[in-house]
Design a protein around this motif. Structure first.
Motif, PDB file in Angstrom:
ATOM      1  N   PRO A 108       0.775  -1.239   0.000  1.00  0.00           N
ATOM      2  CA  PRO A 108       0.000   0.000   0.000  1.00  0.00           C
ATOM      3  C   PRO A 108       0.808   1.292   0.000  1.00  0.00           C
ATOM      4  CG  PRO A 108      -0.027  -0.999   2.176  1.00  0.00           C
ATOM      5  CD  PRO A 108       0.617  -1.998   1.274  1.00  0.00           C
ATOM      6  N   ASN A 109       2.083   1.239   0.360  1.00  0.00           N
ATOM      7  CA  ASN A 109       2.889   2.460   0.464  1.00  0.00           C
ATOM      8  C   ASN A 109       3.849   2.546  -0.721  1.00  0.00           C
ATOM      9  OD1 ASN A 109       1.716   3.064   3.072  1.00  0.00           O
ATOM     10  ND2 ASN A 109       3.014   1.423   3.872  1.00  0.00           N
ATOM     11  N   ILE A 110       3.618   3.529  -1.590  1.00  0.00           N
ATOM     12  CA  ILE A 110       4.319   3.604  -2.871  1.00  0.00           C
ATOM     13  C   ILE A 110       5.005   4.948  -3.039  1.00  0.00           C
ATOM     14  CG2 ILE A 110       4.027   3.545  -5.388  1.00  0.00           C
ATOM     15  CD1 ILE A 110       3.546   0.850  -4.034  1.00  0.00           C
ATOM     16  N   SER A 111       6.254   4.921  -3.485  1.00  0.00           N
ATOM     17  CA  SER A 111       6.971   6.153  -3.789  1.00  0.00           C
ATOM     18  C   SER A 111       7.267   6.240  -5.284  1.00  0.00           C
ATOM     19  CB  SER A 111       8.277   6.251  -2.985  1.00  0.00           C
ATOM     20  OG  SER A 111       9.173   5.225  -3.344  1.00  0.00           O
ATOM     21  N   PHE A 112       7.349   7.467  -5.746  1.00  0.00           N
ATOM     22  CA  PHE A 112       7.637   7.764  -7.151  1.00  0.00           C
ATOM     23  C   PHE A 112       9.142   7.791  -7.364  1.00  0.00           C
ATOM     24  CE2 PHE A 112       8.862  11.060 -10.193  1.00  0.00           C
ATOM     25  CZ  PHE A 112       8.209  10.636 -11.339  1.00  0.00           C
ATOM     26  N   ARG A 113       9.581   7.246  -8.511  1.00  0.00           N
ATOM     27  CA  ARG A 113      11.009   7.238  -8.793  1.00  0.00           C
ATOM     28  C   ARG A 113      11.361   8.083 -10.016  1.00  0.00           C
ATOM     29  NH1 ARG A 113      11.815   2.233  -9.766  1.00  0.00           N
ATOM     30  NH2 ARG A 113      12.579   2.426 -11.893  1.00  0.00           N
ATOM     31  N   GLU A 114      10.722   7.851 -11.145  1.00  0.00           N
ATOM     32  CA  GLU A 114      11.118   8.572 -12.354  1.00  0.00           C
ATOM     33  C   GLU A 114      10.001   8.531 -13.380  1.00  0.00           C
ATOM     34  OE1 GLU A 114      14.545   6.311 -13.252  1.00  0.00           O
ATOM     35  OE2 GLU A 114      13.434   4.608 -14.043  1.00  0.00           O
ATOM     36  N   PHE A 115      10.093   9.430 -14.366  1.00  0.00           N
ATOM     37  CA  PHE A 115       9.099   9.511 -15.435  1.00  0.00           C
ATOM     38  C   PHE A 115       9.814  10.005 -16.686  1.00  0.00           C
ATOM     39  CE2 PHE A 115       4.334  10.750 -16.029  1.00  0.00           C
ATOM     40  CZ  PHE A 115       4.334  10.199 -17.301  1.00  0.00           C
ATOM     41  N   MET A 116       9.745   9.212 -17.727  1.00  0.00           N
ATOM     42  CA  MET A 116      10.368   9.562 -19.000  1.00  0.00           C
ATOM     43  C   MET A 116       9.486   9.060 -20.142  1.00  0.00           C
ATOM     44  SD  MET A 116      13.434   6.749 -18.804  1.00  0.00           S
ATOM     45  CE  MET A 116      13.640   7.022 -17.043  1.00  0.00           C
ATOM     46  N   VAL A 117       9.831   9.466 -21.343  1.00  0.00           N
ATOM     47  CA  VAL A 117       9.157   8.966 -22.532  1.00  0.00           C
ATOM     48  C   VAL A 117      10.215   8.380 -23.457  1.00  0.00           C
ATOM     49  CG1 VAL A 117       7.670   9.504 -24.489  1.00  0.00           C
ATOM     50  CG2 VAL A 117       7.403  10.773 -22.356  1.00  0.00           C
ATOM     51  N   ASN A 118      10.035   7.124 -23.840  1.00  0.00           N
ATOM     52  CA  ASN A 118      10.880   6.481 -24.847  1.00  0.00           C
ATOM     53  C   ASN A 118      10.121   6.491 -26.168  1.00  0.00           C
ATOM     54  OD1 ASN A 118      12.818   5.991 -22.950  1.00  0.00           O
ATOM     55  ND2 ASN A 118      12.480   3.784 -22.829  1.00  0.00           N
ATOM     56  N   PHE A 119      10.795   6.900 -27.242  1.00  0.00           N
ATOM     57  CA  PHE A 119      10.082   7.113 -28.498  1.00  0.00           C
ATOM     58  C   PHE A 119      10.193   5.959 -29.493  1.00  0.00           C
ATOM     59  CE2 PHE A 119      10.385  11.370 -26.829  1.00  0.00           C
ATOM     60  CZ  PHE A 119       9.166  11.910 -27.175  1.00  0.00           C
ATOM     61  N   LYS A 120      11.351   5.321 -29.595  1.00  0.00           N
ATOM     62  CA  LYS A 120      11.548   4.275 -30.602  1.00  0.00           C
ATOM     63  C   LYS A 120      11.027   4.788 -31.954  1.00  0.00           C
ATOM     64  CE  LYS A 120      12.672   0.532 -29.404  1.00  0.00           C
ATOM     65  NZ  LYS A 120      13.736  -0.489 -29.402  1.00  0.00           N
ATOM     66  N   TRP A 121      11.686   5.849 -32.448  1.00  0.00           N
ATOM     67  CA  TRP A 121      11.220   6.563 -33.637  1.00  0.00           C
ATOM     68  C   TRP A 121      11.154   5.646 -34.855  1.00  0.00           C
ATOM     69  CZ3 TRP A 121      10.077  11.324 -31.777  1.00  0.00           C
ATOM     70  CH2 TRP A 121       9.513  12.236 -32.681  1.00  0.00           C
ATOM     71  N   SER A 122      10.250   5.949 -35.754  1.00  0.00           N
ATOM     72  CA  SER A 122      10.068   5.144 -36.969  1.00  0.00           C
ATOM     73  C   SER A 122      11.341   5.150 -37.818  1.00  0.00           C
ATOM     74  CB  SER A 122       8.902   5.690 -37.788  1.00  0.00           C
ATOM     75  OG  SER A 122       9.151   7.029 -38.184  1.00  0.00           O
ATOM     76  N   GLY A 123      11.493   4.126 -38.626  1.00  0.00           N
ATOM     77  CA  GLY A 123      12.598   4.060 -39.569  1.00  0.00           C
ATOM     78  C   GLY A 123      13.965   4.016 -38.943  1.00  0.00           C
ATOM     79  N   GLY A 124      14.121   3.283 -37.860  1.00  0.00           N
ATOM     80  CA  GLY A 124      15.446   3.082 -37.288  1.00  0.00           C
ATOM     81  C   GLY A 124      15.595   3.356 -35.815  1.00  0.00           C
ATOM     82  N   GLY A 125      14.493   3.502 -35.081  1.00  0.00           N
ATOM     83  CA  GLY A 125      14.580   3.725 -33.638  1.00  0.00           C
ATOM     84  C   GLY A 125      15.474   2.697 -32.975  1.00  0.00           C
ATOM     85  N   GLN A 126      16.371   3.143 -32.093  1.00  0.00           N
ATOM     86  CA  GLN A 126      17.447   2.320 -31.557  1.00  0.00           C
ATOM     87  C   GLN A 126      16.952   1.134 -30.742  1.00  0.00           C
ATOM     88  OE1 GLN A 126      20.624   4.619 -29.808  1.00  0.00           O
ATOM     89  NE2 GLN A 126      21.264   2.921 -28.491  1.00  0.00           N
ATOM     90  N   GLU A 127      17.617   0.007 -30.918  1.00  0.00           N
ATOM     91  CA  GLU A 127      17.337  -1.154 -30.092  1.00  0.00           C
ATOM     92  C   GLU A 127      17.783  -0.897 -28.661  1.00  0.00           C
ATOM     93  OE1 GLU A 127      19.578  -4.698 -30.800  1.00  0.00           O
ATOM     94  OE2 GLU A 127      21.510  -3.678 -30.670  1.00  0.00           O
ATOM     95  N   VAL A 128      17.261  -1.696 -27.750  1.00  0.00           N
ATOM     96  CA  VAL A 128      17.731  -1.709 -26.363  1.00  0.00           C
ATOM     97  C   VAL A 128      18.148  -3.142 -26.066  1.00  0.00           C
ATOM     98  CG1 VAL A 128      17.160  -1.320 -23.950  1.00  0.00           C
ATOM     99  CG2 VAL A 128      16.192   0.178 -25.705  1.00  0.00           C
ATOM    100  N   LYS A 129      19.416  -3.328 -25.762  1.00  0.00           N
ATOM    101  CA  LYS A 129      19.961  -4.667 -25.583  1.00  0.00           C
ATOM    102  C   LYS A 129      19.467  -5.287 -24.280  1.00  0.00           C
ATOM    103  CE  LYS A 129      23.868  -2.951 -28.162  1.00  0.00           C
ATOM    104  NZ  LYS A 129      25.214  -2.373 -28.074  1.00  0.00           N
ATOM    105  N   TRP A 130      19.619  -6.595 -24.178  1.00  0.00           N
ATOM    106  CA  TRP A 130      19.117  -7.321 -23.015  1.00  0.00           C
ATOM    107  C   TRP A 130      19.757  -6.787 -21.736  1.00  0.00           C
ATOM    108  CZ3 TRP A 130      14.968  -9.819 -24.123  1.00  0.00           C
ATOM    109  CH2 TRP A 130      14.814 -10.457 -25.363  1.00  0.00           C
ATOM    110  N   HIS A 131      18.921  -6.481 -20.774  1.00  0.00           N
ATOM    111  CA  HIS A 131      19.415  -5.932 -19.522  1.00  0.00           C
ATOM    112  C   HIS A 131      18.383  -6.139 -18.419  1.00  0.00           C
ATOM    113  CE1 HIS A 131      16.813  -2.690 -20.946  1.00  0.00           C
ATOM    114  NE2 HIS A 131      16.794  -2.198 -19.709  1.00  0.00           N
ATOM    115  N   GLN A 132      18.766  -5.831 -17.209  1.00  0.00           N
ATOM    116  CA  GLN A 132      17.875  -5.725 -16.059  1.00  0.00           C
ATOM    117  C   GLN A 132      17.940  -4.291 -15.561  1.00  0.00           C
ATOM    118  OE1 GLN A 132      20.281  -8.900 -14.365  1.00  0.00           O
ATOM    119  NE2 GLN A 132      18.415  -9.985 -13.750  1.00  0.00           N
ATOM    120  N   ASP A 133      16.920  -3.829 -14.879  1.00  0.00           N
ATOM    121  CA  ASP A 133      16.887  -2.439 -14.424  1.00  0.00           C
ATOM    122  C   ASP A 133      17.609  -2.224 -13.098  1.00  0.00           C
ATOM    123  OD1 ASP A 133      15.445  -1.580 -16.639  1.00  0.00           O
ATOM    124  OD2 ASP A 133      13.507  -1.916 -15.674  1.00  0.00           O
ATOM    125  N   ILE A 134      17.524  -3.174 -12.199  1.00  0.00           N
ATOM    126  CA  ILE A 134      18.027  -2.954 -10.846  1.00  0.00           C
ATOM    127  C   ILE A 134      19.536  -2.669 -10.795  1.00  0.00           C
ATOM    128  CG2 ILE A 134      18.387  -5.401 -10.288  1.00  0.00           C
ATOM    129  CD1 ILE A 134      16.932  -2.646  -7.953  1.00  0.00           C
TER     130      ILE A 134
END
Length: 298
Positions: A108-134
């Motif tokens: 029930p107790n939640i804190s905010f960490r971050e907010f962004m927008v990823n675009f993955k633009w048409s015609g070549g938007g960059q891949e994101v390689k295998w990873h973990q976030d932590i």
């Protein structure tokens, strides 16, 4: 909060079976969870930010530009700190259904960490390689999760998110190369351990929300389609998770309680991982780190 304690609370957004699925698989995908009104409001606010980026000739501040970006053809990889750029984004992060969904899977107790927008633009938007976030932001426990909101319909040809179910129950992998350089992805020689043959592609219509656990192995291929793939990326964490390192994206709202209360308690979970570089003096983006190498997704 421990899983057995989370289970004592009735979920309000998802079913008990869906919550258990998140615990078991390390991700959940919820079609059309966000209303069309919210999507329209967010896209209008986002259009203003894209317009603001037109005059930039290189990545600057919150704007991470893709190669070829110009005034007449803006191409962005990411806009960070959007909760500070327009009140609409912070309103969404706090007043939409998302913090309630976070409470369903974290307690029930939640804190905010971050907010962004990823675009993955048409015609070549960059891949994101295998990873973990932590590994990017170690905490005292593994409650942090990323919430992706599809701002447009997403099909398999647009480089959508791919996740490896159950990988959050495995080790936290090094995101360094053999020269001890931080690269922000799991090196090739570890791929045979990741279960990539089980990876699932998450697609859906606008308003779909996917959530992945901070230790879930994930990535996405390049977008060579004519349709961009903009998605909100919002990080929440249980309020009893305390970071060990400086935040990569410390907006003015970082750490604010968005559901429940701040209890002053810390939950520590036994996890071993490499520490990331010190982000105190700034962080670029996962795209910048990963682009320094030519390793591709399996």
């Amino acid at each position: 909060m421990k899983q057995e304690d989370i289970l004592k609370h009735e979920p309000t957004v998802i079913s008990k079976a869906q919550r258990q699925g998140y615990f078991d698989d390390g991700y959940i995908c919820l079609p059309q969870l966000i209303s069309a009104d919210w999507i329209e409001k967010i896209n209008a606010a986002l259009a203003k930010q894209i317009e603001n980026s037109r005059t930039l000739t290189e990545s600057e501040g919150p704007y991470d530009l893709e190669d070829g970006h110009c005034y007449d053809d803006p191409r962005l990889r990411r806009i960070s700190f959007v909760d500070d750029l327009d009140a609409v984004f912070w309103e969404f992060a706090t007043q939409s259904i998302l913090p309630d969904l976070a409470a369903d899977i974290m307690g029930p107790n939640i804190s905010f960490r971050e907010f962004m927008v990823n675009f993955k633009w048409s015609g070549g938007g960059q891949e994101v390689k295998w990873h973990q976030d932590i590994p990017f932001y170690p905490h005292t426990n593994l409650s942090p999760a990323q919430f992706l909101v599809f701002l447009d319909d997403v099909g398999p040809e647009q480089g959508p998110l791919q996740v490896v179910p159950g990988s959050h129950k495995g080790p936290v992998y090094d995101h360094y190369d053999d020269q001890e350089n931080w690269v922000g992805y799991i090196p090739d020689e570890q791929h045979d351990k990741l279960g990539l043959d089980k990876a699932l592609t998450l697609t859906g219509t606008a308003g779909t929300v996917s959530v992945h656990h901070c230790a879930t192995v994930h990535g996405s291929r390049q977008n060579n389609s004519p349709q961009s793939r903009p998605a909100l990326v919002i990080g929440y964490t249980a309020a009893d998770a305390v970071p060990f390192t400086a935040a990569p994206y410390p907006s003015t709202h970082y750490g604010e309680i968005v559901r429940g209360v701040r209890t002053g308690r810390v939950h520590q979970e036994a996890t071993e991982m490499r520490m990331p570089p010190d982000w105190t003096h700034g962080y670029t983006s996962i795209f910048s780190h990963q682009k320094t190498d030519d390793v591709t997704m399996g």
